[in-house]
Design an enzyme around this catalytic site. Structure first.
Site, PDB file in Angstrom:
ATOM      1  CB  CYS A 273      -0.894   0.034   1.239  1.00 38.45           C
ATOM      2  SG  CYS A 273      -1.964  -1.346   1.426  1.00 38.45           S
TER       3      CYS A 273
HETATM    4  N1  SAJ Z   1       6.398   2.390   8.910  1.00 42.60           N
HETATM    5  C1  SAJ Z   1       7.431   3.168   9.405  1.00 42.60           C
HETATM    6  N2  SAJ Z   1       7.160   4.108  10.356  1.00 42.60           N
HETATM    7  C2  SAJ Z   1       5.887   4.313  10.824  1.00 42.60           C
HETATM    8  C3  SAJ Z   1       4.833   3.511  10.296  1.00 42.60           C
HETATM    9  C4  SAJ Z   1       5.110   2.560   9.349  1.00 42.60           C
HETATM   10  O1  SAJ Z   1       8.589   3.009   8.996  1.00 42.60           O
HETATM   11  O2  SAJ Z   1       5.700   5.157  11.692  1.00 42.60           O
HETATM   12  C5  SAJ Z   1       6.691   1.408   7.860  1.00 42.60           C
HETATM   13  C6  SAJ Z   1       6.248   0.017   8.209  1.00 42.60           C
HETATM   14  O3  SAJ Z   1       7.280  -0.675   8.882  1.00 42.60           O
HETATM   15  C7  SAJ Z   1       5.968  -0.579   6.835  1.00 42.60           C
HETATM   16  C8  SAJ Z   1       5.467   0.611   6.035  1.00 42.60           C
HETATM   17  O4  SAJ Z   1       5.929   1.772   6.719  1.00 42.60           O
HETATM   18  O5  SAJ Z   1       7.141  -1.075   6.251  1.00 42.60           O
HETATM   19  C9  SAJ Z   1       3.953   0.650   5.930  1.00 42.60           C
HETATM   20  O6  SAJ Z   1       3.468   0.506   7.222  1.00 42.60           O
HETATM   21  P1  SAJ Z   1       1.896   0.721   7.614  1.00 42.60           P
HETATM   22  O7  SAJ Z   1       1.826   0.782   9.101  1.00 42.60           O
HETATM   23  O8  SAJ Z   1       1.314   1.827   6.856  1.00 42.60           O
HETATM   24  O9  SAJ Z   1       1.225  -0.659   7.244  1.00 42.60           O
HETATM   25  P2  SAJ Z   1       0.543  -1.168   5.917  1.00 42.60           P
HETATM   26  O10 SAJ Z   1       1.408  -1.073   4.718  1.00 42.60           O
HETATM   27  O11 SAJ Z   1      -0.005  -2.499   6.262  1.00 42.60           O
HETATM   28  O12 SAJ Z   1      -0.626  -0.123   5.688  1.00 42.60           O
HETATM   29  C10 SAJ Z   1      -1.929  -0.501   5.893  1.00 42.60           C
HETATM   30  C11 SAJ Z   1      -2.766   0.535   5.200  1.00 42.60           C
HETATM   31  N3  SAJ Z   1      -4.129   0.078   5.182  1.00 42.60           N
HETATM   32  C12 SAJ Z   1      -4.858   0.270   4.072  1.00 42.60           C
HETATM   33  O13 SAJ Z   1      -4.413   0.806   3.060  1.00 42.60           O
HETATM   34  C13 SAJ Z   1      -6.242  -0.201   4.129  1.00 42.60           C
HETATM   35  C14 SAJ Z   1      -2.677   1.856   5.938  1.00 42.60           C
HETATM   36  O14 SAJ Z   1      -3.631   2.780   5.389  1.00 42.60           O
HETATM   37  C15 SAJ Z   1      -2.976   1.665   7.394  1.00 42.60           C
HETATM   38  O15 SAJ Z   1      -2.894   2.907   8.063  1.00 42.60           O
HETATM   39  C16 SAJ Z   1      -1.944   0.709   7.956  1.00 42.60           C
HETATM   40  O16 SAJ Z   1      -2.173  -0.554   7.301  1.00 42.60           O
HETATM   41  C17 SAJ Z   1      -2.105   0.533   9.441  1.00 42.60           C
HETATM   42  O17 SAJ Z   1      -2.339   1.561  10.112  1.00 42.60           O
HETATM   43  O18 SAJ Z   1      -1.915  -0.589   9.910  1.00 42.60           O
END
Ligand code: SAJ
Length: 445
Positions: A273
């Site tokens: 995403c």
């Molecule tokens: N990450 C960081 N720092 C942060 C947050 C995330 O480095 O502060 C990294 C994570 O390790 C990962 C990437 O960014 O590698 C994405 O992380 P994410 O927490 O956004 O997780 P995803 O990719 O599973 O995103 C999904 C998305 N859901 C949908 O699109 C429906 C996102 O919109 C959600 O906010 C996220 O899940 C969530 O909050 O779990």
């Protein structure tokens, strides 16, 4: 006009629902509709998935096999690789992947393939909804003309809307029924009918005035994350240069009870995403002569984090008068985020590529990921696949550097800090007590 006919079918639970794509979005949606009394058919190109569903077996963590078996047993859920039964569906929801090409341009081939199947079976009285994340304009500029080529007319014969998926795999708090659903139709009738359909399974439906608004809202949600993660990563590199503890800075800023939302540095961003969705927005913006610099800058900062991590490793080894070349480096975790088994776009792949290019002997341990291959389009190299190694004391002791790339919950970090010489922690996985007691030297992002 067919809006009232469709709404009546939905109200009486006589509407037959079709879901195209039974992945982490489509399968929970199909089960939710079936659970709420709707006869639901899932359409899949993958024979094995369709077979699993019809045999009552789940392949998605958030959906139990018992839930599927119950719905299949009740005759409310089935899966088909033949798309002709789309003709009997009153509402059809498209939940297929929207990857990026190597050029970082949108790849909507899966959406087009699904739309072709719908077009072949389109008839009067159908509501079509696209859920796949895509650039603003896909629904009304691409799908609508395809469907009207059949001679059927929007509002008179069919309705068309967009509603972004917000599935968060593994989230114990938010599942389909309690995640607010944004819905935007190509016409008011389409918005109203689609909103009414989702109101059967979701507690809060938020209608907007067009499909484009709904498409853009989804991209803002995830671009917001990519940009703020990029800010956190830039802060980490800035703090490293200033010799300040990044995590302490963020923890302090997060005490502000309003106007601040903590994001954290990491080894880079992975998943299907956040690294991809913003490029759908910037691509569309460029078509209109608008250069979205925030998206480009976030991409630049985030994509350079693997390089920064390798620099930390190299600096750490250098302090011990060791070269990266020939060093034994062990990664803890390769999944893109904690407690998942997904390595799509994972920064670990780029870190391994870079370490190998410098001559390091690289291995990894990840309880969720048995093997990683490197023929993926988005990693630089094409090195040999790696299998997860056992986390033995010897392996920890004999590693010149251990990099915590994914902070999986199930790792015994106390054992890691007591056995290792040098640890690069990219996730703040080692709390203060562990750091104080550690025999290892610890470098943090
Ligand atoms: N990450 C960081 N720092 C942060 C947050 C995330 O480095 O502060 C990294 C994570 O390790 C990962 C990437 O960014 O590698 C994405 O992380 P994410 O927490 O956004 O997780 P995803 O990719 O599973 O995103 C999904 C998305 N859901 C949908 O699109 C429906 C996102 O919109 C959600 O906010 C996220 O899940 C969530 O909050 O779990």
């Amino acid at each position: 006009m067919i809006k009232d006919e469709i709404i009546n079918l939905i109200r009486d639970k006589r509407a037959h629902i079709g879901i195209i794509g039974l992945g982490y979005v489509g399968l929970p949606l199909a089960v939710e509709f079936a659970h709420n009394g709707f006869s639901t058919t899932g359409f899949e190109v993958d024979e094995a998935k369709a077979k699993a569903i019809n045999e009552g077996r789940s392949y998605i963590g958030d959906v139990s096999s018992s839930a599927i078996a119950e719905m299949v047993g009740a005759g409310r859920l089935s899966a088909s690789t033949d798309f002709s039964p789309l003709a009997k569906c009153d509402a059809i929801i498209i939940c297929v992947p929207t990857p990026l090409r190597k050029t970082k341009e949108p790849d909507i081939t899966y959406i087009l393939a699904a739309a072709e199947e719908i077009k072949k079976n389109l008839r009067r009285g159908q509501l079509i909804i696209l859920e796949s994340t895509t650039y603003p304009g896909t629904t009304d500029e691409v799908l609508l003309p395809m469907f009207e080529e059949t001679g059927l007319k929007l509002d008179e014969d069919f309705l068309l809307a967009f509603s972004p998926e917000r599935v968060d795999p593994g989230n114990p708090q938010f599942q389909t029924h309690n995640i607010p659903k944004v819905v935007g139709g190509c016409t008011d009738d389409s918005t109203e009918a689609a909103a009414y359909l989702y109101s059967q399974i979701v507690s809060h439906v938020h209608s907007v005035t067009s499909a484009r608004v709904a498409e853009a809202a989804k991209l803002l949600e995830n671009t917001f994350r990519a940009v703020n993660i990029g800010m956190a990563n830039e802060m980490a590199r800035l703090c490293y240069a200033l010799g300040i503890d990044t995590w302490e800075v963020i923890r302090a800023a997060a005490t502000k009870p309003f106007g601040f939302m903590p994001f954290y540095p990491g080894p880079g961003i992975g998943g299907h995403c956040i690294p991809l969705d913003p490029h759908y927005l910037s691509w569309k913006a460029r078509q209109h002569g608008f250069d979205s610099r925030f998206i480009g800058l976030a991409e630049e900062v985030n994509s350079r984090m693997p390089e920064h991590v390798v620099t930390l490793v190299s600096d750490g080894l250098n302090d011990d008068r060791k070269a990266l070349n020939g060093a034994r480096v062990l990664l803890l975790g390769v999944a893109y985020k904690k407690d998942v088994n997904d390595v799509r776009e994972s920064p670990a792949l780029s870190i391994i590529d870079r370490l190998r290019a410098k001559g390091a002997e690289v291995s990894y341990h990840d309880p969720f990921v048995r093997e990683v291959s490197f023929d993926d389009a988005h990693t630089e190299g094409s090195g040999a696949p790696l299998q997860s190694v056992e986390l033995t004391d010897d392996r920890l002791k004999n590693s010149d550097c251990v990099i915590i790339v994914t902070d999986h919950s199930g790792i015994d970090y106390a054992r890691v800090t007591s056995q290792c010489k040098l640890i690069v922690d990219t996730r703040n996985a080692l709390n203060g007590e562990l750091r104080r007691k550690a025999s290892a030297r610890i470098i943090r992002l």
